[in-house]
Design a protein around this motif. Structure first.
Motif, PDB file in Angstrom:
ATOM      1  N   ASP A  35       4.916  14.791 -10.829  1.00  0.00           N
ATOM      2  CA  ASP A  35       6.018  14.012 -11.381  1.00  0.00           C
ATOM      3  C   ASP A  35       7.065  13.818 -10.297  1.00  0.00           C
ATOM      4  OD1 ASP A  35       8.024  12.818 -12.775  1.00  0.00           O
ATOM      5  OD2 ASP A  35       8.223  14.369 -14.305  1.00  0.00           O
ATOM      6  N   PRO A  36       7.175  12.609  -9.748  1.00  0.00           N
ATOM      7  CA  PRO A  36       8.157  12.408  -8.680  1.00  0.00           C
ATOM      8  C   PRO A  36       9.593  12.648  -9.128  1.00  0.00           C
ATOM      9  CG  PRO A  36       7.245  10.305  -9.423  1.00  0.00           C
ATOM     10  CD  PRO A  36       6.431  11.389 -10.054  1.00  0.00           C
ATOM     11  N   ALA A  37       9.903  12.343 -10.384  1.00  0.00           N
ATOM     12  CA  ALA A  37      11.258  12.580 -10.875  1.00  0.00           C
ATOM     13  C   ALA A  37      11.598  14.065 -10.842  1.00  0.00           C
ATOM     14  CB  ALA A  37      11.398  12.033 -12.302  1.00  0.00           C
ATOM     15  N   GLN A  38      10.634  14.903 -11.199  1.00  0.00           N
ATOM     16  CA  GLN A  38      10.866  16.344 -11.154  1.00  0.00           C
ATOM     17  C   GLN A  38      11.049  16.824  -9.715  1.00  0.00           C
ATOM     18  OE1 GLN A  38       7.739  18.668 -12.881  1.00  0.00           O
ATOM     19  NE2 GLN A  38       8.908  20.568 -12.839  1.00  0.00           N
ATOM     20  N   ALA A  39      10.229  16.322  -8.789  1.00  0.00           N
ATOM     21  CA  ALA A  39      10.353  16.719  -7.386  1.00  0.00           C
ATOM     22  C   ALA A  39      11.703  16.293  -6.823  1.00  0.00           C
ATOM     23  CB  ALA A  39       9.219  16.110  -6.573  1.00  0.00           C
ATOM     24  N   ILE A  40      12.149  15.075  -7.167  1.00  0.00           N
ATOM     25  CA  ILE A  40      13.445  14.592  -6.681  1.00  0.00           C
ATOM     26  C   ILE A  40      14.576  15.428  -7.267  1.00  0.00           C
ATOM     27  CG2 ILE A  40      15.047  12.643  -6.755  1.00  0.00           C
ATOM     28  CD1 ILE A  40      12.566  10.810  -6.686  1.00  0.00           C
ATOM     29  N   GLY A  66      14.709   4.504 -10.952  1.00  0.00           N
ATOM     30  CA  GLY A  66      13.858   3.399 -11.349  1.00  0.00           C
ATOM     31  C   GLY A  66      12.425   3.760 -11.642  1.00  0.00           C
ATOM     32  N   LEU A  67      12.133   5.057 -11.871  1.00  0.00           N
ATOM     33  CA  LEU A  67      10.765   5.464 -12.163  1.00  0.00           C
ATOM     34  C   LEU A  67      10.366   5.200 -13.612  1.00  0.00           C
ATOM     35  CD1 LEU A  67      10.724   8.844 -10.207  1.00  0.00           C
ATOM     36  CD2 LEU A  67       9.562   6.720  -9.577  1.00  0.00           C
ATOM     37  N   ASP A  68      11.305   4.744 -14.423  1.00  0.00           N
ATOM     38  CA  ASP A  68      10.982   4.418 -15.808  1.00  0.00           C
ATOM     39  C   ASP A  68      10.542   2.957 -15.954  1.00  0.00           C
ATOM     40  OD1 ASP A  68      13.479   3.463 -15.110  1.00  0.00           O
ATOM     41  OD2 ASP A  68      14.357   3.781 -17.095  1.00  0.00           O
ATOM     42  N   ARG A  69      10.523   2.220 -14.849  1.00  0.00           N
ATOM     43  CA  ARG A  69      10.095   0.825 -14.883  1.00  0.00           C
ATOM     44  C   ARG A  69       8.612   0.727 -14.539  1.00  0.00           C
ATOM     45  NH1 ARG A  69      14.744  -1.748 -11.099  1.00  0.00           N
ATOM     46  NH2 ARG A  69      14.391   0.233 -10.025  1.00  0.00           N
ATOM     47  N   SER A  70       8.048  -0.472 -14.738  1.00  0.00           N
ATOM     48  CA  SER A  70       6.660  -0.690 -14.353  1.00  0.00           C
ATOM     49  C   SER A  70       6.546  -0.745 -12.830  1.00  0.00           C
ATOM     50  CB  SER A  70       6.140  -1.994 -14.958  1.00  0.00           C
ATOM     51  OG  SER A  70       6.806  -3.114 -14.372  1.00  0.00           O
ATOM     52  N   LEU A 110       0.821  -1.204   0.000  1.00  0.00           N
ATOM     53  CA  LEU A 110       0.000   0.000   0.000  1.00  0.00           C
ATOM     54  C   LEU A 110       0.857   1.257   0.000  1.00  0.00           C
ATOM     55  CD1 LEU A 110      -2.839   1.190   0.124  1.00  0.00           C
ATOM     56  CD2 LEU A 110      -2.716   1.072   2.623  1.00  0.00           C
ATOM     57  N   THR A 111       1.906   1.265   0.798  1.00  0.00           N
ATOM     58  CA  THR A 111       2.776   2.440   0.850  1.00  0.00           C
ATOM     59  C   THR A 111       3.434   2.695  -0.495  1.00  0.00           C
ATOM     60  OG1 THR A 111       3.256   2.003   3.182  1.00  0.00           O
ATOM     61  CG2 THR A 111       4.768   3.448   2.010  1.00  0.00           C
ATOM     62  N   PHE A 112       3.957   1.652  -1.093  1.00  0.00           N
ATOM     63  CA  PHE A 112       4.620   1.811  -2.391  1.00  0.00           C
ATOM     64  C   PHE A 112       3.624   2.268  -3.451  1.00  0.00           C
ATOM     65  CE2 PHE A 112       6.745   0.612  -6.288  1.00  0.00           C
ATOM     66  CZ  PHE A 112       8.076   0.888  -6.012  1.00  0.00           C
ATOM     67  N   ALA A 113       2.409   1.714  -3.410  1.00  0.00           N
ATOM     68  CA  ALA A 113       1.397   2.097  -4.409  1.00  0.00           C
ATOM     69  C   ALA A 113       0.980   3.553  -4.252  1.00  0.00           C
ATOM     70  CB  ALA A 113       0.178   1.179  -4.282  1.00  0.00           C
ATOM     71  N   LEU A 114       0.808   4.015  -3.015  1.00  0.00           N
ATOM     72  CA  LEU A 114       0.411   5.406  -2.794  1.00  0.00           C
ATOM     73  C   LEU A 114       1.495   6.367  -3.276  1.00  0.00           C
ATOM     74  CD1 LEU A 114      -1.260   5.178   0.741  1.00  0.00           C
ATOM     75  CD2 LEU A 114      -2.395   5.575  -1.457  1.00  0.00           C
ATOM     76  N   LEU A 115       2.740   6.055  -2.981  1.00  0.00           N
ATOM     77  CA  LEU A 115       3.827   6.920  -3.435  1.00  0.00           C
ATOM     78  C   LEU A 115       3.975   6.882  -4.951  1.00  0.00           C
ATOM     79  CD1 LEU A 115       6.525   6.143  -0.719  1.00  0.00           C
ATOM     80  CD2 LEU A 115       5.311   8.300  -1.049  1.00  0.00           C
ATOM     81  N   TRP A 116       3.794   5.712  -5.517  1.00  0.00           N
ATOM     82  CA  TRP A 116       3.964   5.550  -6.963  1.00  0.00           C
ATOM     83  C   TRP A 116       2.898   6.326  -7.735  1.00  0.00           C
ATOM     84  CZ3 TRP A 116       7.878   3.192  -9.576  1.00  0.00           C
ATOM     85  CH2 TRP A 116       7.679   2.942 -10.941  1.00  0.00           C
ATOM     86  N   VAL A 125      10.599   7.868   2.831  1.00  0.00           N
ATOM     87  CA  VAL A 125       9.202   7.694   3.230  1.00  0.00           C
ATOM     88  C   VAL A 125       8.907   6.232   3.516  1.00  0.00           C
ATOM     89  CG1 VAL A 125       6.798   7.953   2.502  1.00  0.00           C
ATOM     90  CG2 VAL A 125       8.455   9.714   1.933  1.00  0.00           C
ATOM     91  N   GLN A 126       9.323   5.363   2.649  1.00  0.00           N
ATOM     92  CA  GLN A 126       9.061   3.940   2.833  1.00  0.00           C
ATOM     93  C   GLN A 126       9.757   3.402   4.071  1.00  0.00           C
ATOM     94  OE1 GLN A 126      10.485   2.859  -0.977  1.00  0.00           O
ATOM     95  NE2 GLN A 126       8.542   3.211  -2.025  1.00  0.00           N
ATOM     96  N   ALA A 127      10.947   3.908   4.370  1.00  0.00           N
ATOM     97  CA  ALA A 127      11.668   3.453   5.558  1.00  0.00           C
ATOM     98  C   ALA A 127      10.897   3.818   6.821  1.00  0.00           C
ATOM     99  CB  ALA A 127      13.062   4.073   5.586  1.00  0.00           C
ATOM    100  N   VAL A 128      10.379   5.046   6.881  1.00  0.00           N
ATOM    101  CA  VAL A 128       9.633   5.471   8.067  1.00  0.00           C
ATOM    102  C   VAL A 128       8.349   4.663   8.206  1.00  0.00           C
ATOM    103  CG1 VAL A 128       8.408   7.388   9.158  1.00  0.00           C
ATOM    104  CG2 VAL A 128      10.592   7.791   8.027  1.00  0.00           C
ATOM    105  N   VAL A 129       7.616   4.486   7.098  1.00  0.00           N
ATOM    106  CA  VAL A 129       6.343   3.766   7.170  1.00  0.00           C
ATOM    107  C   VAL A 129       6.559   2.306   7.559  1.00  0.00           C
ATOM    108  CG1 VAL A 129       4.358   2.985   5.832  1.00  0.00           C
ATOM    109  CG2 VAL A 129       5.217   5.306   5.532  1.00  0.00           C
TER     110      VAL A 129
END
Length: 312
Positions: A33-38, A60-64, A22-28, A278-282
């Protein structure tokens, strides 16, 4: 007992797996655009499409979705959270630095809550319906109704601004932990006072207690051997739930008081879309919840073996 522990452990693994997905799906699927924010958080400059595409491929945002998820899950099984997408540093040292501020504050808040609630609840149950009892219930009700962030601001206004007794922002000295610990501890005390009081009164009203007293058992032994175990079950339950309150309240309180703990760590990670942080904290928070609930379930069965029999 082994079968019971195995069932509890299986439930814990299901909770952790669901939390990770769930955490990974919400962030994904988060807006923007997460790449732009990063890239903005990393370079803090005017960005070109080439730089953004480079960052997208690097993290790795260019992967499925499932390719990225399994690539993240593999190291996670060994509690390896990888490197930060923004700083490039390993996640663990930064996460551990935040934990070193947050966990002592949480334990201090729990200690304050217990120091206030246990004597207050015991005194209130000496004479149910008395002025002290009504005062304790009213104080606990008011404490439950006050949001942690509002109480924190009030404490800053009184003790840091008006009286100048305590520092408000930062975490460089032990004095910096007093106001945030009070902010959280008073909320814990409010919840525990009502539950401990109700648990003691309910335990004292058990129908078998008069028969035990007629056998000549002293009040001290009745309280220790019969009232305390019956009153302990709801108290243990709420004590575990208070951890949820603390972890939730710590995010706001640490931001308000400018403490470099998990709350600030999480907020900064969300703003910069640093997936690893984020994933580490969750995941760490979910792991703490699962372990606490597992321990509470086992304590239930020690206090009252009938609970284990009813679930068998």
């Amino acid at each position: 007992m082994i079968k019971t522990a195995g069932g509890l452990l299986l439930r814990a693994l299901v909770v952790l797996s669901g939390t990770a997905i769930l955490t990974f799906a919400l962030l994904w699927n988060a807006p923007g655009d997460p790449a732009q924010a990063i890239a903005m958080a990393r370079f803090d400059a005017l960005l070109t499409d080439e730089v953004i595409d480079q960052v997208r491929a690097e993290v790795g945002l260019d992967r499925s979705f499932w390719q990225a998820f399994w690539a993240w899950l593999g190291p996670l099984l060994t509690l390896d959270f990888g490197n930060s997408a923004v700083t490039g540093r390993p996640v663990w040292p930064d996460l551990w630095a935040s934990i070193s501020y947050t966990f002592p504050l949480a334990f201090a808040a729990l200690g304050i809550g217990l120091i206030i609630s246990v004597p207050l609840a015991i005194l209130a149950t000496k004479r149910p319906g008395s002025l002290l009892d009504r005062f304790a219930v009213g104080l606990a009700s008011i404490g439950n109704a006050i949001p942690a962030y509002w109480l924190g601001l009030i404490l800053i206004l009184i003790f840091a601004v008006k009286l100048a007794w305590l520092p408000a922002l930062g975490a460089s000295t032990p004095a910096h932990a007093i106001l945030p610990a009070l902010t959280l501890g008073l909320g814990v005390a409010a919840s525990l006072t009502r539950i401990i009081r109700s648990g003691i009164l309910e335990a004292r009203g058990q129908p078998f207690l008069p028969a035990i007293r007629r056998r000549g058992v002293s009040d001290r032994s009745v309280g220790r051997d019969h009232v305390a175990p019956h009153a302990a079950i709801p108290v243990v339950t709420v004590f575990g739930l208070e951890l949820a309150f603390l972890l939730e309240g710590l995010v706001l309180v640490e931001v308000i008081f400018g403490r470099p703990g998990l709350g600030t760590f999480l907020v900064q990670a969300i703003l910069s879309r640093d997936f690893s942080h984020v994933q580490a904290v969750v995941v760490l928070t979910a792991l703490v919840f699962v372990v606490v609930n597992l321990v509470i379930d086992l304590i239930y069965r020690v206090i009252d073996p009938r609970i284990g029999e009813s679930n068998a």
